[in-house]
Design a protein around this motif. Structure first.
Motif, PDB file in Angstrom:
ATOM      1  N   GLN A  77     -20.540  56.906   1.531  1.00  0.00           N
ATOM      2  CA  GLN A  77     -19.664  55.770   1.214  1.00  0.00           C
ATOM      3  C   GLN A  77     -19.980  55.198  -0.166  1.00  0.00           C
ATOM      4  OE1 GLN A  77     -19.078  52.720   4.500  1.00  0.00           O
ATOM      5  NE2 GLN A  77     -20.699  53.966   5.407  1.00  0.00           N
ATOM      6  N   LEU A  78     -21.259  54.973  -0.418  1.00  0.00           N
ATOM      7  CA  LEU A  78     -21.644  54.366  -1.685  1.00  0.00           C
ATOM      8  C   LEU A  78     -21.325  55.286  -2.860  1.00  0.00           C
ATOM      9  CD1 LEU A  78     -22.916  52.041  -3.185  1.00  0.00           C
ATOM     10  CD2 LEU A  78     -25.177  52.974  -2.652  1.00  0.00           C
ATOM     11  N   LYS A  79     -21.595  56.564  -2.701  1.00  0.00           N
ATOM     12  CA  LYS A  79     -21.284  57.520  -3.764  1.00  0.00           C
ATOM     13  C   LYS A  79     -19.790  57.552  -4.041  1.00  0.00           C
ATOM     14  CE  LYS A  79     -21.978  62.342  -5.203  1.00  0.00           C
ATOM     15  NZ  LYS A  79     -20.591  62.523  -5.661  1.00  0.00           N
ATOM     16  N   ALA A  80     -18.978  57.555  -2.974  1.00  0.00           N
ATOM     17  CA  ALA A  80     -17.526  57.609  -3.147  1.00  0.00           C
ATOM     18  C   ALA A  80     -17.018  56.398  -3.917  1.00  0.00           C
ATOM     19  CB  ALA A  80     -16.845  57.702  -1.779  1.00  0.00           C
ATOM     20  N   VAL A  81     -17.533  55.240  -3.584  1.00  0.00           N
ATOM     21  CA  VAL A  81     -17.100  54.020  -4.260  1.00  0.00           C
ATOM     22  C   VAL A  81     -17.529  54.029  -5.723  1.00  0.00           C
ATOM     23  CG1 VAL A  81     -17.431  51.519  -4.373  1.00  0.00           C
ATOM     24  CG2 VAL A  81     -17.017  52.617  -2.171  1.00  0.00           C
ATOM     25  N   ILE A  85     -14.409  54.051  -8.186  1.00  0.00           N
ATOM     26  CA  ILE A  85     -14.059  52.668  -8.494  1.00  0.00           C
ATOM     27  C   ILE A  85     -15.069  52.033  -9.442  1.00  0.00           C
ATOM     28  CG2 ILE A  85     -13.719  50.367  -7.484  1.00  0.00           C
ATOM     29  CD1 ILE A  85     -12.772  51.846  -4.922  1.00  0.00           C
ATOM     30  N   GLY A  86     -16.346  52.344  -9.231  1.00  0.00           N
ATOM     31  CA  GLY A  86     -17.387  51.729 -10.032  1.00  0.00           C
ATOM     32  C   GLY A  86     -17.737  50.353  -9.496  1.00  0.00           C
ATOM     33  N   ALA A  87     -18.670  49.687 -10.139  1.00  0.00           N
ATOM     34  CA  ALA A  87     -19.102  48.376  -9.682  1.00  0.00           C
ATOM     35  C   ALA A  87     -19.622  47.551 -10.845  1.00  0.00           C
ATOM     36  CB  ALA A  87     -20.205  48.525  -8.631  1.00  0.00           C
ATOM     37  N   LEU A 108     -29.018  53.138  -5.612  1.00  0.00           N
ATOM     38  CA  LEU A 108     -28.902  51.919  -6.418  1.00  0.00           C
ATOM     39  C   LEU A 108     -29.861  51.956  -7.601  1.00  0.00           C
ATOM     40  CD1 LEU A 108     -28.623  49.176  -3.641  1.00  0.00           C
ATOM     41  CD2 LEU A 108     -26.788  50.092  -5.085  1.00  0.00           C
ATOM     42  N   GLY A 109     -30.978  52.646  -7.435  1.00  0.00           N
ATOM     43  CA  GLY A 109     -31.944  52.731  -8.515  1.00  0.00           C
ATOM     44  C   GLY A 109     -31.424  53.460  -9.735  1.00  0.00           C
ATOM     45  N   ARG A 110     -30.321  54.193  -9.604  1.00  0.00           N
ATOM     46  CA  ARG A 110     -29.747  54.909 -10.741  1.00  0.00           C
ATOM     47  C   ARG A 110     -28.867  54.007 -11.595  1.00  0.00           C
ATOM     48  NH1 ARG A 110     -27.433  60.171  -7.431  1.00  0.00           N
ATOM     49  NH2 ARG A 110     -29.278  60.526  -6.110  1.00  0.00           N
ATOM     50  N   LEU A 111     -28.501  52.833 -11.061  1.00  0.00           N
ATOM     51  CA  LEU A 111     -27.644  51.921 -11.813  1.00  0.00           C
ATOM     52  C   LEU A 111     -28.476  51.207 -12.871  1.00  0.00           C
ATOM     53  CD1 LEU A 111     -25.699  50.359  -8.811  1.00  0.00           C
ATOM     54  CD2 LEU A 111     -24.993  52.259 -10.257  1.00  0.00           C
ATOM     55  N   PRO A 146     -37.478  45.271  -5.991  1.00  0.00           N
ATOM     56  CA  PRO A 146     -37.614  45.630  -7.408  1.00  0.00           C
ATOM     57  C   PRO A 146     -36.284  45.922  -8.104  1.00  0.00           C
ATOM     58  CG  PRO A 146     -39.267  46.762  -6.096  1.00  0.00           C
ATOM     59  CD  PRO A 146     -38.299  46.153  -5.131  1.00  0.00           C
ATOM     60  N   LEU A 147     -35.211  46.116  -7.330  1.00  0.00           N
ATOM     61  CA  LEU A 147     -33.888  46.376  -7.913  1.00  0.00           C
ATOM     62  C   LEU A 147     -33.064  45.108  -8.061  1.00  0.00           C
ATOM     63  CD1 LEU A 147     -32.905  49.512  -5.770  1.00  0.00           C
ATOM     64  CD2 LEU A 147     -34.017  49.478  -8.017  1.00  0.00           C
ATOM     65  N   ALA A 148     -33.539  43.989  -7.528  1.00  0.00           N
ATOM     66  CA  ALA A 148     -32.721  42.786  -7.382  1.00  0.00           C
ATOM     67  C   ALA A 148     -32.706  41.929  -8.638  1.00  0.00           C
ATOM     68  CB  ALA A 148     -33.220  41.957  -6.204  1.00  0.00           C
ATOM     69  N   ARG A 149     -31.497  41.638  -9.136  1.00  0.00           N
ATOM     70  CA  ARG A 149     -31.372  40.587 -10.143  1.00  0.00           C
ATOM     71  C   ARG A 149     -31.789  39.257  -9.536  1.00  0.00           C
ATOM     72  NH1 ARG A 149     -27.775  39.861 -14.455  1.00  0.00           N
ATOM     73  NH2 ARG A 149     -27.969  42.126 -14.699  1.00  0.00           N
TER      74      ARG A 149
END
Length: 279
Positions: A77-81, A85-87, A108-111, A146-149
């Motif tokens: 699901q996450l990969k498809a979005v 569409i992007g985020a 998410l770590g790749r963003l 560690p990924l959280a703004r």
């Protein structure tokens, strides 16, 4: 045959929508979780996409059953979005299990640019537990913080994540959350028994209290979800953290004031969509 839309009904070709993704669980009652987040996104004009990690049998009185989604399907699901569409911003809510946490963290770590808001949902407004076992807590600490703004627990969740006791001051709780890896920490409803509604923000350098009148309507189901979803949108649009937190606080306060008091017999849903016409 459907009539051709008038030109005035069509969005301008140059419209740039804020794209936000909510990652979490379905609330069959519609007040919180994925459904609540999508409403929050829509209330401020953002486009919402979703990644389900679990399904709950839930209403305003609590959660009666739940089941996770297979981690491979979550990742798909996450990969498809993201591929199509992007985020501009992403919110992570309930995560259910260590395996699901690490599945999400790996992608998410790749963003690099989009802000990630981690809302570690563990207890509903009606008091139902959605997580908090030792392994899941450890995975959230090590994989997601560690990924959280910013991380946006309520007071109970902040204590669970940090392992600090009932007497730990808010400043220490917030500082410990940053010590665990988050760039900033926003503890929502930091004084649940106080006369005012107060969020406690630590941006890594300064502590801020964000206060407003407490709305005693019992329309707070989904308020925490809505708060973090709105914060995601505002951060995605480049709003500074303190101002984004203030805007989210005020919008949720009004959503509680104008909440769906006619829906359900427990903690009624917050209603952000009604605020546009009720102000």
């Amino acid at each position: 045959m459907n009539p051709t839309p008038l030109a005035s009904d069509r969005p301008p070709a140059t419209t740039v929508r804020t794209r936000c993704v909510t990652i979490g669980s379905s609330d069959s009652g519609g007040g919180a979780g994925i459904q609540g987040d999508l409403k929050a996104f829509a209330s401020v004009g953002a486009y919402g996409a979703s990644v389900l990690v679990g399904v709950t049998a839930q209403n305003t009185t609590g959660v009666s059953a739940r089941a996770p989604i297979d981690p491979e399907l979550v990742d798909s699901q996450l990969k498809a979005v993201l591929d199509d569409i992007g985020a501009d911003g992403l919110k992570v809510g309930t995560t259910w299990s260590p395996l699901l946490v690490w599945t999400l963290a790996e992608r998410l770590g790749r963003l690099t640019d989009a802000p990630v808001v981690v809302d570690p949902v563990m207890v509903t407004a009606a008091g139902s537990a959605l997580g908090g076992d030792a392994e899941s807590l450890a995975a959230v600490r090590e994989g997601l913080l560690p990924l959280a703004r910013t991380v946006t627990p309520n007071l109970t969740e902040a204590r669970l994540l940090t392992g600090l006791g009932q007497d730990a001051p808010l400043a220490l709780l917030a500082e410990k959350l940053i010590g665990l890896g988050a760039a900033s920490a926003l503890i929502t409803d930091a004084f649940p028994d106080g006369p005012d509604a107060c969020d406690w923000l630590f941006d890594g350098e300064e502590h801020h209290e964000i206060r407003g009148p407490r709305e005693n309507t019992r329309c707070d189901h989904g308020a925490g979800c809505a708060h973090s979803a709105l914060l995601t949108v505002f951060l995605a649009r480049g709003t500074g953290l303190l101002e984004a937190a203030r805007q989210a606080h005020e919008a949720v306060r009004l959503g509680i004031r104008h909440g769906a008091a006619d829906i359900g017999s427990g903690r009624h849903p917050v209603d952000l969509l009604s605020v546009r016409t009720a102000r």
